[in-house]
Design a protein around this motif. Structure first.
Motif, PDB file in Angstrom:
ATOM      1  N   VAL A 204      11.574  35.970  14.324  1.00 21.81           N
ATOM      2  CA  VAL A 204      12.023  35.393  13.044  1.00 21.81           C
ATOM      3  C   VAL A 204      11.557  33.947  12.925  1.00 21.81           C
ATOM      4  O   VAL A 204      11.143  33.495  11.841  1.00 21.81           O
ATOM      5  CB  VAL A 204      13.551  35.490  12.925  1.00 21.81           C
ATOM      6  N   HIS A 205      11.596  33.223  14.032  1.00 23.58           N
ATOM      7  CA  HIS A 205      11.133  31.832  14.006  1.00 23.58           C
ATOM      8  C   HIS A 205       9.658  31.760  13.617  1.00 23.58           C
ATOM      9  O   HIS A 205       9.253  30.892  12.816  1.00 23.58           O
ATOM     10  CB  HIS A 205      11.351  31.193  15.378  1.00 23.58           C
ATOM     11  N   LEU A 206       8.845  32.666  14.136  1.00 30.60           N
ATOM     12  CA  LEU A 206       7.423  32.696  13.771  1.00 30.60           C
ATOM     13  C   LEU A 206       7.242  32.960  12.281  1.00 30.60           C
ATOM     14  O   LEU A 206       6.407  32.326  11.618  1.00 30.60           O
ATOM     15  CB  LEU A 206       6.705  33.777  14.585  1.00 30.60           C
ATOM     16  N   ALA A 207       8.031  33.877  11.752  1.00 32.02           N
ATOM     17  CA  ALA A 207       7.920  34.198  10.327  1.00 32.02           C
ATOM     18  C   ALA A 207       8.337  33.020   9.469  1.00 32.02           C
ATOM     19  O   ALA A 207       7.697  32.708   8.449  1.00 32.02           O
ATOM     20  CB  ALA A 207       8.779  35.417  10.010  1.00 32.02           C
ATOM     21  N   LYS A 208       9.411  32.339   9.866  1.00 33.50           N
ATOM     22  CA  LYS A 208       9.857  31.171   9.088  1.00 33.50           C
ATOM     23  C   LYS A 208       8.816  30.054   9.156  1.00 33.50           C
ATOM     24  O   LYS A 208       8.551  29.373   8.151  1.00 33.50           O
ATOM     25  CB  LYS A 208      11.207  30.679   9.616  1.00 33.50           C
ATOM     26  N   ALA A 209       8.218  29.886  10.334  1.00 33.36           N
ATOM     27  CA  ALA A 209       7.190  28.850  10.473  1.00 33.36           C
ATOM     28  C   ALA A 209       5.977  29.160   9.606  1.00 33.36           C
ATOM     29  O   ALA A 209       5.266  28.243   9.158  1.00 33.36           O
ATOM     30  CB  ALA A 209       6.777  28.731  11.938  1.00 33.36           C
ATOM     31  N   ALA A 210       5.742  30.467   9.356  1.00 37.69           N
ATOM     32  CA  ALA A 210       4.613  30.878   8.511  1.00 37.69           C
ATOM     33  C   ALA A 210       4.955  30.832   7.025  1.00 37.69           C
ATOM     34  O   ALA A 210       4.120  31.168   6.188  1.00 37.69           O
ATOM     35  CB  ALA A 210       4.171  32.278   8.894  1.00 37.69           C
ATOM     36  N   GLY A 211       6.213  30.452   6.703  1.00 39.17           N
ATOM     37  CA  GLY A 211       6.565  30.256   5.296  1.00 39.17           C
ATOM     38  C   GLY A 211       7.516  31.251   4.680  1.00 39.17           C
ATOM     39  O   GLY A 211       7.763  31.202   3.473  1.00 39.17           O
ATOM     40  N   ASP A 212       8.059  32.178   5.480  1.00 39.99           N
ATOM     41  CA  ASP A 212       9.016  33.142   4.927  1.00 39.99           C
ATOM     42  C   ASP A 212      10.363  32.446   4.739  1.00 39.99           C
ATOM     43  O   ASP A 212      11.049  32.118   5.698  1.00 39.99           O
ATOM     44  CB  ASP A 212       9.181  34.346   5.854  1.00 39.99           C
ATOM     45  N   THR A 213      10.750  32.229   3.491  1.00 38.14           N
ATOM     46  CA  THR A 213      11.986  31.511   3.177  1.00 38.14           C
ATOM     47  C   THR A 213      13.141  32.454   2.828  1.00 38.14           C
ATOM     48  O   THR A 213      14.225  31.998   2.478  1.00 38.14           O
ATOM     49  CB  THR A 213      11.756  30.553   2.003  1.00 38.14           C
ATOM     50  N   VAL A 214      12.905  33.755   2.894  1.00 36.61           N
ATOM     51  CA  VAL A 214      13.942  34.725   2.520  1.00 36.61           C
ATOM     52  C   VAL A 214      14.945  34.927   3.656  1.00 36.61           C
ATOM     53  O   VAL A 214      16.143  35.101   3.419  1.00 36.61           O
ATOM     54  CB  VAL A 214      13.295  36.076   2.143  1.00 36.61           C
ATOM     55  N   LEU A 215      14.469  34.891   4.887  1.00 35.71           N
ATOM     56  CA  LEU A 215      15.301  35.231   6.043  1.00 35.71           C
ATOM     57  C   LEU A 215      16.376  34.178   6.280  1.00 35.71           C
ATOM     58  O   LEU A 215      16.126  32.974   6.185  1.00 35.71           O
ATOM     59  CB  LEU A 215      14.416  35.346   7.284  1.00 35.71           C
ATOM     60  N   VAL A 265       8.809  41.558   9.637  1.00 34.23           N
ATOM     61  CA  VAL A 265       8.741  40.615  10.753  1.00 34.23           C
ATOM     62  C   VAL A 265       8.802  41.360  12.085  1.00 34.23           C
ATOM     63  O   VAL A 265       8.021  41.081  13.013  1.00 34.23           O
ATOM     64  CB  VAL A 265       9.887  39.589  10.657  1.00 34.23           C
ATOM     65  N   PHE A 266       9.725  42.298  12.203  1.00 32.53           N
ATOM     66  CA  PHE A 266       9.857  43.038  13.453  1.00 32.53           C
ATOM     67  C   PHE A 266       8.608  43.861  13.741  1.00 32.53           C
ATOM     68  O   PHE A 266       8.141  43.937  14.877  1.00 32.53           O
ATOM     69  CB  PHE A 266      11.087  43.944  13.412  1.00 32.53           C
ATOM     70  N   ARG A 267       8.040  44.484  12.705  1.00 30.89           N
ATOM     71  CA  ARG A 267       6.800  45.260  12.884  1.00 30.89           C
ATOM     72  C   ARG A 267       5.671  44.378  13.382  1.00 30.89           C
ATOM     73  O   ARG A 267       4.855  44.781  14.221  1.00 30.89           O
ATOM     74  CB  ARG A 267       6.392  45.897  11.553  1.00 30.89           C
ATOM     75  N   SER A 268       5.620  43.154  12.864  1.00 30.64           N
ATOM     76  CA  SER A 268       4.499  42.257  13.171  1.00 30.64           C
ATOM     77  C   SER A 268       4.635  41.566  14.515  1.00 30.64           C
ATOM     78  O   SER A 268       3.626  41.283  15.172  1.00 30.64           O
ATOM     79  CB  SER A 268       4.371  41.192  12.072  1.00 30.64           C
ATOM     80  N   HIS A 269       5.870  41.288  14.934  1.00 26.78           N
ATOM     81  CA  HIS A 269       6.050  40.398  16.082  1.00 26.78           C
ATOM     82  C   HIS A 269       6.861  40.988  17.235  1.00 26.78           C
ATOM     83  O   HIS A 269       6.984  40.325  18.272  1.00 26.78           O
ATOM     84  CB  HIS A 269       6.729  39.100  15.628  1.00 26.78           C
ATOM     85  N   MET A 270       7.397  42.196  17.081  1.00 30.30           N
ATOM     86  CA  MET A 270       8.220  42.782  18.141  1.00 30.30           C
ATOM     87  C   MET A 270       7.485  43.965  18.784  1.00 30.30           C
ATOM     88  O   MET A 270       7.213  44.976  18.110  1.00 30.30           O
ATOM     89  CB  MET A 270       9.562  43.264  17.579  1.00 30.30           C
ATOM     90  N   PRO A 271       7.137  43.895  20.073  1.00 25.36           N
ATOM     91  CA  PRO A 271       6.491  45.031  20.745  1.00 25.36           C
ATOM     92  C   PRO A 271       7.376  46.283  20.664  1.00 25.36           C
ATOM     93  O   PRO A 271       8.575  46.240  20.939  1.00 25.36           O
ATOM     94  CB  PRO A 271       6.366  44.547  22.194  1.00 25.36           C
ATOM     95  N   GLY A 272       6.763  47.404  20.253  1.00 23.94           N
ATOM     96  CA  GLY A 272       7.489  48.648  20.108  1.00 23.94           C
ATOM     97  C   GLY A 272       7.981  48.908  18.697  1.00 23.94           C
ATOM     98  O   GLY A 272       8.404  50.023  18.375  1.00 23.94           O
ATOM     99  N   PHE A 273       7.933  47.897  17.838  1.00 23.04           N
ATOM    100  CA  PHE A 273       8.413  48.044  16.459  1.00 23.04           C
ATOM    101  C   PHE A 273       7.273  48.293  15.469  1.00 23.04           C
ATOM    102  O   PHE A 273       7.490  48.289  14.263  1.00 23.04           O
ATOM    103  CB  PHE A 273       9.188  46.783  16.029  1.00 23.04           C
TER     104      PHE A 273
END
Length: 415
Positions: A204-215, A265-273
């Motif tokens: 989630v931190h990676l997604a927020k750093a990339a500009g996702d403001t929804v989470l 986010v989980f699909r992109s950054h979590m192994p197995g997701f």
């Protein structure tokens, strides 16, 4: 219609109240607006029962009675894997299967001889001389009344008490409530995939750093459910007034938007997701707090944290104080010795209305005690107690504490 006891609300507190009253030997009806019982467990997918066990070692069950009937029924269905201790926090939960929970609660209600009434809303009350005489209800056939000698408010929102003119407050002393959370059920994740809390937070931190403001939340909770293997994820927080349809609408639509973002986010950054998919959200957002009912004793945070005992005990609280602020990780404060505290009948007995008891998250408690006592396992206990008190009152027009305690013990409650 005429009954001895009317219970409003079919969550864990309401089901326990109705069964407790019926097992006391009185005619009982259980009113629920949804098409199934279970409350937050089945309608908000909160498929983890907290509070049936204290957090100490060795394992100590603190809520019995109707809760044990429910667990026994789940076990017969092959849907009770036993309690699960979180290896991180040490907290003990009971994971559930949604469909087994619905069916098990149906069976418990019917076997106790309770009259179930789903798809039914309470719209008003008839009150006279400080007692409720009847509830006015509505379904698609129209309006009707149900008369009774005693009533239990297990609505989760204090609806019955409010309609009857009882004293209630919204949220804490400043009108603030705990965050609401839309639960996600996620499939397509291999059994060996890590559910590390830190891994979720990093993603989630990676997604927020990339500009996702929804989470909203970086550190949420994720557990694997028995049977299906689905992941239960609690991340999508919202600020909501759970009494107001406009606020609920806005929060649930916003939270569903969050859910799809979290899935990406989980699909992109979590192994197995990588092949994960959204099985379900909600259906309803999990509202933790709205109204609190004024009883004859306000259970305090000091009572809870210090494991205080009361002479008029009718239930036990064994879940730690758990405070949820929007977007923040839950803050826990453990009960003394990771044991339990007593919940007195005075906190369930509604002030100013002679024949009404409260149960579940609406009982009289301060914000700290509420953060512990609100959970489903404890609600089984307070519901059972409220139902027995109402049942005795309906039978003999009096609910003496010794009689209530004796009947609770006879029904297998732990007090």
């Amino acid at each position: 219609m005429h009954f001895d006891v009317v219970v409003v609300g079919g969550g864990s507190a309401g089901v326990a109240a109705a069964i407790g009253a019926a097992n006391s030997g009185v005619r009982t009806i259980l009113i629920e607006k949804n098409p199934y019982f279970g409350g937050a467990a089945t309608h908000s997918s909160v498929l983890t029962v907290c509070g049936l066990f204290a957090q100490q070692e060795p394992l100590l069950q603190v809520v019995g009675g109707v809760a044990n009937q429910f667990l026994d029924t789940l076990q017969r269905l092959g849907a009770y894997p036993g309690p699960f201790r979180n290896p991180g926090s040490g907290n003990v939960i009971v994971p559930l299967d949604a469909e087994a929970t619905k069916y098990a609660l149906d069976q418990c209600v019917v076997q106790a001889g309770v009259t179930p009434r789903l798809h039914c809303n309470v719209t008003n009350v008839v009150i006279s001389d400080g007692s409720i005489q009847a509830v006015q209800c509505f379904d698609h056939s129209g309006s009707f009344e149900i008369e009774a000698a005693a009533f239990v408010d297990a609505s989760g929102e204090g609806d019955l008490t409010s309609l009857a003119g009882g004293k209630v407050r919204f949220g804490d002393d400043e009108g603030q409530v705990q965050a609401a959370t839309l639960v996600m059920r996620i499939g397509g994740v291999p059994a060996d995939a890590s559910l590390s809390r830190q891994a979720f937070a990093d993603a989630v931190h990676l997604a927020k750093a990339a500009g996702d403001t929804v989470l909203t939340k970086e550190k949420g909770m994720a557990v694997r459910l028995p049977g299906s293997g689905h992941i239960l994820a609690m991340f999508a927080d919202e600020v909501v007034n759970g009494l107001d349809s406009a606020s609920l609408t806005k929060a649930e639509m916003s939270a569903r938007n969050q859910a799809w973002h979290y899935l990406d986010v989980f699909r992109s950054h979590m192994p197995g997701f990588e092949q994960a998919y959204l099985v379900q959200t909600g259906p309803s957002i999990g509202v933790r707090e709205t109204r609190h009912v004024k009883g004859h004793y306000t259970l305090t945070g000091e009572d809870a944290l210090n494991g205080v005992r009361h002479e008029d005990v009718v239930a036990r609280g064994g879940w730690p104080v758990e405070i949820h602020q929007p977007g923040q990780p839950a803050v826990y404060r453990q009960i003394k010795d990771r044991a339990y505290y007593d919940i007195p009948l005075r906190s369930l007995d509604v002030e100013g209305i002679e024949n009404l008891w409260s149960a579940g998250r609406i009982i009289d408690c301060d914000p700290v005690a509420f953060a512990s006592s609100r959970v489903m396992g404890t609600s089984f206990g307070t519901g059972h107690a409220a139902g027995v008190a109402a049942g005795l009152y309906a039978a003999i027009k009096h609910a003496d504490i010794r009689d209530v305690q004796e009947e609770l013990r006879r029904q297998g409650a732990y007090i």
